[in-house]
Design a protein around this motif. Structure first.
Motif, PDB file in Angstrom:
ATOM      1  N   PRO A 160       1.941  10.383  -9.628  1.00 40.60           N
ATOM      2  CA  PRO A 160       2.483   9.423 -10.595  1.00 40.60           C
ATOM      3  C   PRO A 160       3.786   8.763 -10.141  1.00 40.60           C
ATOM      4  N   GLN A 161       4.567   9.459  -9.289  1.00 40.44           N
ATOM      5  CA  GLN A 161       5.840   8.893  -8.842  1.00 40.44           C
ATOM      6  C   GLN A 161       5.664   7.598  -8.058  1.00 40.44           C
ATOM      7  N   ALA A 162       4.470   7.355  -7.540  1.00 38.91           N
ATOM      8  CA  ALA A 162       4.251   6.187  -6.677  1.00 38.91           C
ATOM      9  C   ALA A 162       4.540   4.895  -7.433  1.00 38.91           C
ATOM     10  N   ARG A 163       4.100   4.795  -8.678  1.00 40.59           N
ATOM     11  CA  ARG A 163       4.283   3.549  -9.447  1.00 40.59           C
ATOM     12  C   ARG A 163       5.773   3.234  -9.597  1.00 40.59           C
ATOM     13  N   LEU A 187       3.867  -5.027  -3.140  1.00 37.53           N
ATOM     14  CA  LEU A 187       2.979  -5.498  -4.201  1.00 37.53           C
ATOM     15  C   LEU A 187       1.531  -5.094  -3.930  1.00 37.53           C
ATOM     16  N   TYR A 188       1.127  -5.181  -2.653  1.00 37.98           N
ATOM     17  CA  TYR A 188      -0.235  -4.775  -2.301  1.00 37.98           C
ATOM     18  C   TYR A 188      -0.437  -3.284  -2.592  1.00 37.98           C
ATOM     19  N   GLY A 189       0.547  -2.467  -2.180  1.00 36.24           N
ATOM     20  CA  GLY A 189       0.444  -1.023  -2.416  1.00 36.24           C
ATOM     21  C   GLY A 189       0.354  -0.697  -3.897  1.00 36.24           C
ATOM     22  N   LEU A 190       1.138  -1.407  -4.720  1.00 43.75           N
ATOM     23  CA  LEU A 190       1.104  -1.181  -6.165  1.00 43.75           C
ATOM     24  C   LEU A 190      -0.237  -1.612  -6.752  1.00 43.75           C
ATOM     25  N   GLY A 191      -0.744  -2.763  -6.292  1.00 45.76           N
ATOM     26  CA  GLY A 191      -2.049  -3.224  -6.771  1.00 45.76           C
ATOM     27  C   GLY A 191      -3.162  -2.256  -6.410  1.00 45.76           C
ATOM     28  N   GLU A 192      -3.141  -1.751  -5.187  1.00 45.31           N
ATOM     29  CA  GLU A 192      -4.154  -0.785  -4.760  1.00 45.31           C
ATOM     30  C   GLU A 192      -4.043   0.507  -5.570  1.00 45.31           C
ATOM     31  N   LEU A 193      -2.805   0.914  -5.860  1.00 48.41           N
ATOM     32  CA  LEU A 193      -2.579   2.122  -6.666  1.00 48.41           C
ATOM     33  C   LEU A 193      -3.191   1.965  -8.058  1.00 48.41           C
ATOM     34  N   TYR A 194      -2.944   0.807  -8.694  1.00 47.33           N
ATOM     35  CA  TYR A 194      -3.520   0.551 -10.018  1.00 47.33           C
ATOM     36  C   TYR A 194      -5.048   0.596  -9.960  1.00 47.33           C
ATOM     37  N   TYR A 195      -5.623  -0.031  -8.918  1.00 49.58           N
ATOM     38  CA  TYR A 195      -7.083  -0.064  -8.810  1.00 49.58           C
ATOM     39  C   TYR A 195      -7.657   1.336  -8.652  1.00 49.58           C
ATOM     40  N   ARG A 196      -7.076   2.134  -7.768  1.00 49.78           N
ATOM     41  CA  ARG A 196      -7.599   3.464  -7.483  1.00 49.78           C
ATOM     42  C   ARG A 196      -7.491   4.390  -8.694  1.00 49.78           C
ATOM     43  N   HIS A 197      -6.531   4.133  -9.567  1.00 48.32           N
ATOM     44  CA  HIS A 197      -6.342   4.990 -10.739  1.00 48.32           C
ATOM     45  C   HIS A 197      -6.981   4.402 -11.995  1.00 48.32           C
ATOM     46  N   GLY A 198      -7.877   3.406 -11.802  1.00 45.78           N
ATOM     47  CA  GLY A 198      -8.663   2.900 -12.909  1.00 45.78           C
ATOM     48  C   GLY A 198      -7.944   1.975 -13.861  1.00 45.78           C
ATOM     49  N   HIS A 199      -7.004   1.163 -13.336  1.00 45.56           N
ATOM     50  CA  HIS A 199      -6.301   0.181 -14.175  1.00 45.56           C
ATOM     51  C   HIS A 199      -6.494  -1.217 -13.579  1.00 45.56           C
ATOM     52  N   PRO A 200      -7.724  -1.762 -13.667  1.00 44.47           N
ATOM     53  CA  PRO A 200      -8.004  -3.052 -13.024  1.00 44.47           C
ATOM     54  C   PRO A 200      -7.168  -4.201 -13.576  1.00 44.47           C
ATOM     55  N   SER A 248      -4.007  -4.189 -14.578  1.00 41.72           N
ATOM     56  CA  SER A 248      -2.699  -4.161 -13.900  1.00 41.72           C
ATOM     57  C   SER A 248      -2.835  -4.532 -12.433  1.00 41.72           C
ATOM     58  N   ALA A 249      -3.934  -4.103 -11.797  1.00 43.82           N
ATOM     59  CA  ALA A 249      -4.166  -4.439 -10.390  1.00 43.82           C
ATOM     60  C   ALA A 249      -4.304  -5.952 -10.225  1.00 43.82           C
ATOM     61  N   ILE A 250      -5.069  -6.582 -11.112  1.00 45.08           N
ATOM     62  CA  ILE A 250      -5.268  -8.035 -11.049  1.00 45.08           C
ATOM     63  C   ILE A 250      -3.944  -8.759 -11.248  1.00 45.08           C
ATOM     64  N   GLU A 251      -3.169  -8.331 -12.235  1.00 47.95           N
ATOM     65  CA  GLU A 251      -1.872  -8.958 -12.516  1.00 47.95           C
ATOM     66  C   GLU A 251      -0.941  -8.870 -11.305  1.00 47.95           C
ATOM     67  N   THR A 252      -0.938  -7.707 -10.641  1.00 46.70           N
ATOM     68  CA  THR A 252      -0.063  -7.496  -9.482  1.00 46.70           C
ATOM     69  C   THR A 252      -0.493  -8.352  -8.298  1.00 46.70           C
ATOM     70  N   ILE A 253      -1.801  -8.372  -8.006  1.00 52.47           N
ATOM     71  CA  ILE A 253      -2.289  -9.132  -6.850  1.00 52.47           C
ATOM     72  C   ILE A 253      -2.133 -10.638  -7.072  1.00 52.47           C
ATOM     73  N   LEU A 254      -2.342 -11.097  -8.302  1.00 50.64           N
ATOM     74  CA  LEU A 254      -2.154 -12.517  -8.587  1.00 50.64           C
ATOM     75  C   LEU A 254      -0.679 -12.922  -8.432  1.00 50.64           C
ATOM     76  N   ILE A 266      -8.729  -6.049  -2.981  1.00 50.51           N
ATOM     77  CA  ILE A 266      -8.436  -5.297  -4.201  1.00 50.51           C
ATOM     78  C   ILE A 266      -8.710  -6.158  -5.438  1.00 50.51           C
ATOM     79  N   LEU A 267      -8.369  -7.450  -5.349  1.00 55.12           N
ATOM     80  CA  LEU A 267      -8.600  -8.345  -6.478  1.00 55.12           C
ATOM     81  C   LEU A 267     -10.094  -8.457  -6.794  1.00 55.12           C
ATOM     82  N   THR A 268     -10.910  -8.616  -5.748  1.00 54.47           N
ATOM     83  CA  THR A 268     -12.362  -8.704  -5.941  1.00 54.47           C
ATOM     84  C   THR A 268     -12.907  -7.432  -6.580  1.00 54.47           C
ATOM     85  N   LEU A 269     -12.472  -6.279  -6.064  1.00 50.56           N
ATOM     86  CA  LEU A 269     -12.951  -5.000  -6.590  1.00 50.56           C
ATOM     87  C   LEU A 269     -12.525  -4.803  -8.043  1.00 50.56           C
ATOM     88  N   SER A 270     -11.324  -5.262  -8.378  1.00 54.28           N
ATOM     89  CA  SER A 270     -10.840  -5.124  -9.756  1.00 54.28           C
ATOM     90  C   SER A 270     -11.663  -5.988 -10.703  1.00 54.28           C
TER      91      SER A 270
END
Length: 310
Positions: free
Chosen positions: A63-66, A89-102, A104-110, A126-130
Motif C-alpha cells: 500500500p505504501q507505493a501509492r 505517473l506510469y508507475g502509479l497508473g500501473e499500480l492502480y490497474y494491478r490492484h483493480g482500480h481501472p 484511477s488508472a485511466i485518470e492517471t494515464i490520461l 495500461i490505458l487499453t487494459l483499464s
C-alpha cells in the motif's frame, strides 16, 4: 580554504546531486537493498526524484507505493522534470490497474499522455487494459490502434481480445456441437469458424512478432514466473511481460485457447533461442508439465469415483 574542483566535497555539492550519486554508487553492488538505498538518499535530499522513483518501485506490491508515487509526482511537478514525471505517473497508473482500480488508472494515464504524445513509457498499454477491464470496447479499440502503440505485441493481443468479445457470440465449442440451426445454408459451426478468420490472422501476427507468446499464453501459471529485469523486444522476456498484463483478460476464455491449440504455430529452432530466454522457457515447460500431471490426476480421481472404486 577553497575547495578543490577535482575532488568530491559533500559540503559544497548540491544535496540532490549527492543523493543521486549515492544511489548510482550503491546500486553497483549485486545484492543491494534498493529500498534502504532510496530511503538513505531521501535523507540526503527529499528532492531527489530518482530516490522517489526507486522507493515507489520497491513498494510496488504494498500500500505504501501509492503514497510514495504521489509524493514523487509532487516533487517532479515542482522541478518541472518531464522524463521522471512520466515514469512516476506510469508507475502509479500501473499500480492502480494491478490492484483493480481501472478508473484511477485511466485518470492517471490520461494525465500522462499530453506530456509526450510519442508515449515513451508505452502507457497506452495500461490505458487499453483499464478500458477493457471496464468493458469499454470502443475506447479500448481507439487506444489500441493509436499510431504510437498499434505495432506493439501488446496492442495486437488487445485487438484480438476485442475482436473475440465483440464479434464472436458467447458460445463454447461444446454448445456449437449441440446446435442444429443453419444460417444461410451453412451450419452454425461453419459460420463460427468464418467469424474466427480475422482473429486467426491476428494470432498469426502475434506469433510472427514473438514466437514465444503462445507458450506463455497457454501456461495457466505464467503469472508466477518472475519477469526478467531487462525486457527485450521480440524475445521471451517481452512475451512473458505481455502475457502477465493480459492474463486476467484471457485465462477464462475457452475459444481463444482452442484456436491457439489448433493453429499451425512456427516455433523457433534451438539455435534461434537466446541464452537469456532459456531459463524462462524452461520454467514455463516445468509448470505446464505440473499442470498437465495435476489434470491427469484429477481426471483419474473422477473416473474412479464414477466407478465407485475410489
Amino acid at each position: 580554504m577553497e575547495s578543490d574542483p577535482n575532488t568530491f566535497d559533500f559540503y559544497t555539492t548540491d544535496p540532490v546531486q549527492h543523493a543521486y550519486s549515492f544511489i548510482t554508487d550503491s546500486l553497483k553492488y549485486p545484492h543491494a537493498d534498493t529500498r534502504q538505498i532510496a530511503k538513505k538518499a531521501l535523507e540526503i535530499s527529499n528532492k531527489c526524484l530518482e530516490a522517489w522513483l526507486l522507493l515507489a518501485q520497491s513498494y510496488q506490491k504494498f500500500p505504501q507505493a501509492r503514497t510514495t508515487y504521489l509524493k514523487g509526482i509532487e516533487v517532479a511537478r515542482e522541478q518541472d522534470t518531464t522524463s521522471t514525471l512520466l515514469q512516476l505517473l506510469y508507475g502509479l497508473g500501473e499500480l492502480y490497474y494491478r490492484h483493480g482500480h481501472p478508473e484511477s488508472a485511466i485518470e492517471t494515464i490520461l494525465e500522462l499522455l499530453p506530456l509526450d504524445e510519442s508515449d515513451p513509457c508505452n502507457a497506452r498499454e495500461i490505458l487499453t487494459l483499464s478500458y477493457l477491464q471496464q468493458e469499454d470496447f470502443i475506447k479500448a479499440h481507439a487506444c489500441a490502434t493509436h499510431s504510437s502503440y498499434d505495432d506493439s505485441l501488446s496492442s495486437r493481443v488487445a485487438q484480438a481480445y476485442i475482436a473475440f468479445r465483440t464479434e464472436i457470440p458467447w458460445w463454447t465449442p461444446d454448445q456449437m456441437d449441440q446446435l442444429d440451426d443453419e444460417l444461410l445454408g451453412r451450419t452454425t459451426w461453419q459460420w463460427m469458424h468464418e467469424q474466427c478468420n480475422s482473429l486467426k490472422r491476428l494470432y498469426r501476427q502475434i506469433n510472427h512478432a514473438n514466437p514465444f507468446f503462445a507458450a506463455f499464453m497457454l501456461n495457466p501459471h505464467a503469472q508466477s514466473i518472475e519477469t526478467p529485469t531487462t525486457i527485450e523486444s521480440k524475445h521471451a522476456s517481452e512475451a512473458l511481460h505481455v502475457t502477465k498484463l493480459h492474463h486476467d483478460l484471457w485465462h477464462n476464455q475457452e475459444l481463444p485457447i482452442k484456436l491457439l491449440e489448433e493453429f499451425p504455430w512456427t516455433n523457433p529452432t534451438k539455435s534461434q533461442i537466446k541464452a537469456a530466454d532459456k531459463p524462462i522457457l524452461l520454467e514455463t515447460i516445468q509448470q505446464l508439465e505440473k499442470h498437465r500431471d495435476a489434470q491427469r490426476s484429477a481426471a483419474e480421481k473422477d473416473y474412479l469415483q464414477n466407478r465407485d472404486l475410489y
